[in-house]
Write a protein that holds these residues in place. Sequence first.
Motif, PDB file in Angstrom:
ATOM      1  N   TYR A   1       0.862  -1.189   0.000  1.00  0.00           N
ATOM      2  CA  TYR A   1       0.000   0.000   0.000  1.00  0.00           C
ATOM      3  C   TYR A   1       0.890   1.228   0.000  1.00  0.00           C
ATOM      4  N   ASP A   2       0.683   2.088  -0.978  1.00  0.00           N
ATOM      5  CA  ASP A   2       1.457   3.322  -1.108  1.00  0.00           C
ATOM      6  C   ASP A   2       0.623   4.473  -0.567  1.00  0.00           C
TER       7      ASP A   2
ATOM      8  N   SER B   1      -0.006   7.715  -3.052  1.00  0.00           N
ATOM      9  CA  SER B   1      -0.952   7.605  -4.160  1.00  0.00           C
ATOM     10  C   SER B   1      -2.226   6.872  -3.772  1.00  0.00           C
TER      11      SER B   1
ATOM     12  N   SER C   1      -2.526   3.760  -3.507  1.00  0.00           N
ATOM     13  CA  SER C   1      -2.598   2.612  -4.411  1.00  0.00           C
ATOM     14  C   SER C   1      -2.326   1.318  -3.650  1.00  0.00           C
TER      15      SER C   1
ATOM     16  N   HIS D   1      -1.421  -2.697  -4.245  1.00  0.00           N
ATOM     17  CA  HIS D   1      -0.906  -3.644  -5.225  1.00  0.00           C
ATOM     18  C   HIS D   1      -0.727  -5.005  -4.561  1.00  0.00           C
TER      19      HIS D   1
ATOM     20  N   LEU E   1       2.621   5.331  -8.849  1.00  0.00           N
ATOM     21  CA  LEU E   1       1.830   4.409  -8.026  1.00  0.00           C
ATOM     22  C   LEU E   1       2.634   3.785  -6.895  1.00  0.00           C
TER      23      LEU E   1
ATOM     24  N   GLU F   1     -10.194   4.817  -3.859  1.00  0.00           N
ATOM     25  CA  GLU F   1     -10.265   5.596  -5.096  1.00  0.00           C
ATOM     26  C   GLU F   1     -11.091   6.860  -4.938  1.00  0.00           C
TER      27      GLU F   1
END
Length: 441
Positions: free
Chosen positions: A14-15, A18, A20, A22, A63, A317
């Motif tokens: 988890y970033d 951003s 984001s 993944h 990302l 999001e």
Amino acid sequence: MIHVFSYKDHNYIYDTGSASLHECDENTAEYLRAREEGRAPALSAADIAEVRRDVDTLVGEGLLDAPEPAAYPVKSGEVKALCIHICHDCNLRCRYCFADEGAYHSAREFMSERTAKKAIDFLIEHSGNRKVLEADFFGGEPLMCLDTIKNVVAYAREQGEKHGKKFLFTTTTNGVLLGDDATDFFNREMENVVLSLDGRKQVHDAIRKTVNGKGSFDVCFNNIKKFVSTRGGKSYYVRGTFTAKTLDFSEDVMFLADSGFDSISMEPVVTDIPDLQIREEHLPRICEEYEVLCEKYLEAWKAGRGFNFFHFNIDLEGGPCLSKRVSACGAGNEYFSVVPDGDIYPCHQFAGNKDFYMGNVYEGRLDADIRGRCASSCLLTGKKCEGGFAKFICSGGCSANNYNFTGDIEQPYAITCAMMKKRIECAMHILAEKRRFSAAK
């Protein structure tokens, strides 16, 4: 910053910059963990080269390793909501009640209709350009004052129309007095209703007892069940509490879901009662239980029996804009509690604490120093969530909990923080699983 974590046989990144999420293989997880820990990864040179190519691609797309945004909080100074303590009394005597079984460590009393209307006037007068205002009827047990609530709602509707304001009302009830009259009124007027029910009969009755010391499950469950059946598409939550004695709380959540309730919350107790208080030694068991609940939740969802569990709701999001997440809840600046005599506090958990007394609705003013202290408290003020991956999701946690357990609204309470992080990891796994499941159909 990035957060690398594993959930069973899945690895995630988890970033925070951003927002984001993944999923990655073991090699990528090891490489990034090693990087964050400042050590050499336990990988071959060839594996490292392959991982770095993938990492560099994500970095180039913004990302991964994205800079954390420095958004200023939204602190308008306009009052948007009040928690109206319509009574400081209750028809139950729940052992863990933070509000001293409804009395808030003071006299048991009801708010007069005059004071409640004055609170509505105060909200309108201090709302500035806000068009939508919120009023939450709280207790104690608000249904002990149903007639007052009805009259105050009618008054607020009338005054709102005069001043170009729209009111949204909510209330919290234990369900004991939730009969047909209250049901009709709540369905007509309440935007949301929070219904207190701890789950299984033996769990509920052990804590949530009547004044006479008897269990309250049967009457509460039957009344709440009937109410929810009439609610239609309007919002409600069945809210339970788990304690050190009920660390198998996934059983209670699933009991509620299997009983037909599709909006559920199960909160950790806030108490210093020794046999009920959640302590550091309970955290491993609680984290395990969140994973158990995560699996049960996904199983129900995949079988078409999905339900809304508050702590597994996550939107990476969309969701609140960054500046609002930085601002946190707004207690003491945009949101206040009013107790039966009209005194004002930052929120219901500060009610009665004279160090946080902010004024009275009859005076029409707010303590500028306390308000400034609350307004300046946010994710950017230093103490909150330093390095925490969850900070832009949880907004730093509850200021009242922080104060009650650490003595400082800015200092995160470590136990709550640990539970929050685990819930967020489970919520991220659920989000990924739902995407995988939908893509495979």
